[in-house]
Design an enzyme around this catalytic site. Structure first.
Site, PDB file in Angstrom:
ATOM      1  CG  HIS A  73      -0.198   0.135   2.448  1.00  0.00           C
ATOM      2  ND1 HIS A  73      -0.098  -0.585   3.410  1.00  0.00           N
ATOM      3  CD2 HIS A  73       0.089   1.393   2.982  1.00  0.00           C
ATOM      4  CE1 HIS A  73       0.327  -0.162   4.479  1.00  0.00           C
ATOM      5  NE2 HIS A  73       0.611   1.272   4.315  1.00  0.00           N
ATOM      6  CG  ASP A 118      -0.247  -3.842   2.829  1.00  0.00           C
ATOM      7  OD1 ASP A 118       0.432  -3.598   1.671  1.00  0.00           O
ATOM      8  OD2 ASP A 118      -0.333  -3.359   3.709  1.00  0.00           O
ATOM      9  CD  GLN A 207      -1.889   8.367  11.883  1.00  0.00           C
ATOM     10  OE1 GLN A 207      -1.027   8.056  12.939  1.00  0.00           O
ATOM     11  NE2 GLN A 207      -2.840   8.874  12.012  1.00  0.00           N
ATOM     12  N   GLY A 208       2.965   6.663   9.208  1.00  0.00           N
ATOM     13  CA  GLY A 208       4.332   6.786   8.875  1.00  0.00           C
ATOM     14  C   GLY A 208       5.435   5.657   9.161  1.00  0.00           C
ATOM     15  CG  ASP A 209       5.649   3.645  12.594  1.00  0.00           C
ATOM     16  OD1 ASP A 209       6.616   4.140  12.496  1.00  0.00           O
ATOM     17  OD2 ASP A 209       4.997   3.612  13.850  1.00  0.00           O
ATOM     18  CB  SER A 210       2.603   1.994   6.349  1.00  0.00           C
ATOM     19  OG  SER A 210       1.461   2.199   6.804  1.00  0.00           O
TER      20      SER A 210
END
Length: 263
Positions: A73, A118, A207-210
């Protein structure tokens, strides 16, 4: 509803202090990723040398000298891509000793449609030498216990991205528990995804760790990657553990793709 832990590059900022939090995802020319680490502490220089920060607002792990394993993603498609910058070799993203590489190709899991599958590779324009890589697990034997997560994502839901790498430990949550009505009510794909976190919340990716790795020590006491930060409902909320791509399920496909990419 799946909430990625990605952050759009357009709104990426770096804060000087904070803890790791898990945000929702963002994609290069595609989806938005926003995971980060919440409730974490600063990692020491060299503690997790394979950690990678990607310029679209995601994390990743150095799989080989030329390949970064991340989340599907976080990228828009398979093909030539020279727009992504990978930063690694440091815990402080502003350090003068940071290593940077541009991408030259992206490989996104062929079955990815926003629901499962993913994982993706970012191929670097030149090899990174002198930096340890993170092997992936090929067995479900490592898919339980206590895991470590790390990243430069937000340290609270809706918070700013971090300048310094944060780390935290999170316990395994069984598929049955994670899919219970009090948690995700059947949204988790049991065969492909693995959950980790505390019932009370407080520690999570954000958020930002994906795309960043979830890892643990194997039977030989070596670090091994068991998950990829994927999604969750908010960050560090009670009864909402982080949901990670289960690397053991995809290990054959990941290794095959790496071989085809020269990694």
């Amino acid at each position: 509803m799946r909430r990625w832990r990605t952050l759009l590059a357009a709104v990426f900022t770096v804060a000087s202090m904070g803890v790791l939090v898990a945000p929702s995802p963002a994609v290069a020319d595609g989806p938005v990723v926003t995971p980060y680490v919440v409730g974490g502490t600063r990692a020491a220089l060299g503690e997790f040398p394979w950690m990678v920060r990607l310029s679209m607002g995601c994390g990743g792990a150095l799989y080989s000298p030329t390949l970064v394993l991340t989340a599907a993603h976080c990228v828009s498609r398979t093909g030539t891509n020279t727009s992504i910058t990978a930063t690694l070799g440091v815990v402080d993203l502003q350090s003068s000793s940071r290593i940077t590489r541009r991408s030259n190709y992206v490989y996104r899991a062929p079955g990815y449609n926003g629901n499962g599958d993913d994982w993706a590779f970012i191929r670097l324009s030149s090899a990174v030498t002198g930096v340890a890589t993170l092997p992936i697990t090929t067995s479900t034997a490592n898919d339980s216990g206590t895991f470590t997560v790390a990243g430069w994502g937000a340290n609270r839901e809706g918070g700013a991205q971090q300048r310094y790498l944060l780390k935290a430990n999170v316990p395994f949550v069984s598929d049955a528990t994670c899919n219970s009505s009090s948690m995700y009510g059947g949204e988790v794909i049991a065969a492909e995804e693995i959950c980790a976190g505390y019932t009370a919340g407080g520690v999570d990716t954000c958020q930002g760790d994906s795309g960043g790795p979830m890892f643990r020590r194997d039977a030989s006491n070596a670090w091994i990657q068991v998950g990829i930060v994927s999604w969750g409902d908010g960050c560090a909320r009670p009864n909402k553990p982080g949901v990670y791509t289960q690397v053991s399920y995809f290990s054959s496909a990941i290794r095959s793709a790496a071989s085809s990419l020269g990694g």
